[in-house]
Design a protein around this motif. Sequence first.
Motif, PDB file in Angstrom:
ATOM      1  N   VAL A 175      41.448  58.099   7.185  1.00  0.00           N
ATOM      2  CA  VAL A 175      40.411  57.227   6.630  1.00  0.00           C
ATOM      3  C   VAL A 175      39.031  57.838   6.805  1.00  0.00           C
ATOM      4  N   PHE A 176      38.715  58.271   8.029  1.00  0.00           N
ATOM      5  CA  PHE A 176      37.372  58.797   8.285  1.00  0.00           C
ATOM      6  C   PHE A 176      37.185  60.194   7.706  1.00  0.00           C
ATOM      7  N   GLY A 177      38.265  60.950   7.566  1.00  0.00           N
ATOM      8  CA  GLY A 177      38.156  62.260   6.913  1.00  0.00           C
ATOM      9  C   GLY A 177      37.817  62.117   5.444  1.00  0.00           C
ATOM     10  N   LYS A 178      38.501  61.184   4.758  1.00  0.00           N
ATOM     11  CA  LYS A 178      38.207  60.931   3.347  1.00  0.00           C
ATOM     12  C   LYS A 178      36.786  60.378   3.177  1.00  0.00           C
ATOM     13  N   TRP A 179      36.402  59.466   4.078  1.00  0.00           N
ATOM     14  CA  TRP A 179      35.063  58.872   3.988  1.00  0.00           C
ATOM     15  C   TRP A 179      33.982  59.928   4.194  1.00  0.00           C
TER      16      TRP A 179
END
Length: 479
Positions: A175-179
Amino acid sequence: MRRYVIKLLARQFWQDAFRSKVMFIASILMLFLLVFSAYSGWENYHDQNFVRDEIQHEVQESWENNPDKHPHRMAHYGSFAFRLKHILSVFDLGMENFVGNAVFLEAHKQNTVNFSEASMSTGLLRFGEVSLAMLLKVIVPLLIFYLGFATIAKERENGTLKLLIGQGITRKEIVFGKWLGLWSLSLIFLSTIFLVLLFFVLIESHDAVNADSIFRYVILLIAYVLFFGILSAITILVSAFSATAKGALVKLLGIWLLFVIIVPKSLQAMGFYLYPTPSKIEMETAVEHDLMQLGDSHNPDDPHFKALKDSVLLANNVTDIANLPFNYGGFVMSKGEALSANVYLEHQAKLYKVYGKQNNLERYSAFINPYTAIKNLSMAFSGTDFQSFLLFKDKAEAYRFNLAQEMNQLQMDLIPNKGKAGPNAISNDYWKEFPPFEYQFMTVSNVFKNELTSVLALLLWSVWSIFGLLKLSTNLKAI
């Protein structure tokens, strides 16, 4: 969370984005719009300020070059006040083209601010204009939604999301990598535009103005960084909770329409409906009615000013105004000016209160619409919001009132009463002593006070975005 995994996923997002033709086309389009908006914004700022500054200088020269005459005639001769543009208006035009930029200042009357760009140009301007801020507020959010709608939804459809989780990559890292990948990608557009803006700020600003402009610039930069982070988080959340990538795209396009067009326009119309404002004719009629109730300082038989005359004669132990130690005409004009100014200010305060209620309806919507928060902050720190316009009106009125009262005081001190020998005009050296009108921009601290709601809303949206991503990371479905 492992930082290197998050960075790896963000880098993978970048590679996928730059392989897409959409990114190439978007970059070319943004470059064209950037050049056009930067050039037109700078030309508009430079030309308008040059013209307004030149005319203000000519107005002052005309005032100073008046021959010897009666001070009250000079009060009616009047002057002009011109509103200069802030350098950051190159970035966000805001309400700049729709509010006036010049006002005629004369005794006993407060005139409206006239000569707005919209009123003097074609109707096309009313549809909006291309500015650097418009690119960041309208175009880039659409690109963020388009570039990120498939980030998780498509990987779930293809089965790669399940594969990533099976390889030991946690949901939180995904999630945080994509964000981070989407957010950092959006900052490319942001940094490019703000580098251009910084060039304009540095070549135009100087001394104390430089510190103010740089401070405003930094605040705007931080606000837009947060805004893009919020939009990137919304994109990831919608993509994650959508069954298909196509469904995510439709939802995000709907959110863009709601944020940018439907909600702001609807609230503006609702504000006018709930808090209607009087027309110009109604306003002027109400002012004239109250002025007539107070009395006419130019009419010696007016009951109010006749009573004033009797009290002044009694206070000075004389029976005729010719024996007063000051010019009675100047005294009456001074009192009449104070009374009429209060009437105008009272009616304007009521009008501004209605405007405030209308604006607050949209302002408080910033807690459900981050676009409203960034729009208000962008205009306010660019010096192109409604409060900046009201500040100009207040400064112009203060100058007008001081000018009229200074002329009245000169009449009281230097012009003899009727029946006494003496000059009926004074030297034009007194005109040269009165300072020219100088417009000072609103201080940054006052801008913060005016936009506290927008600041809090943007910060809350930032917190909600992080919380939403954290919540998503524990509930992300791989299938």
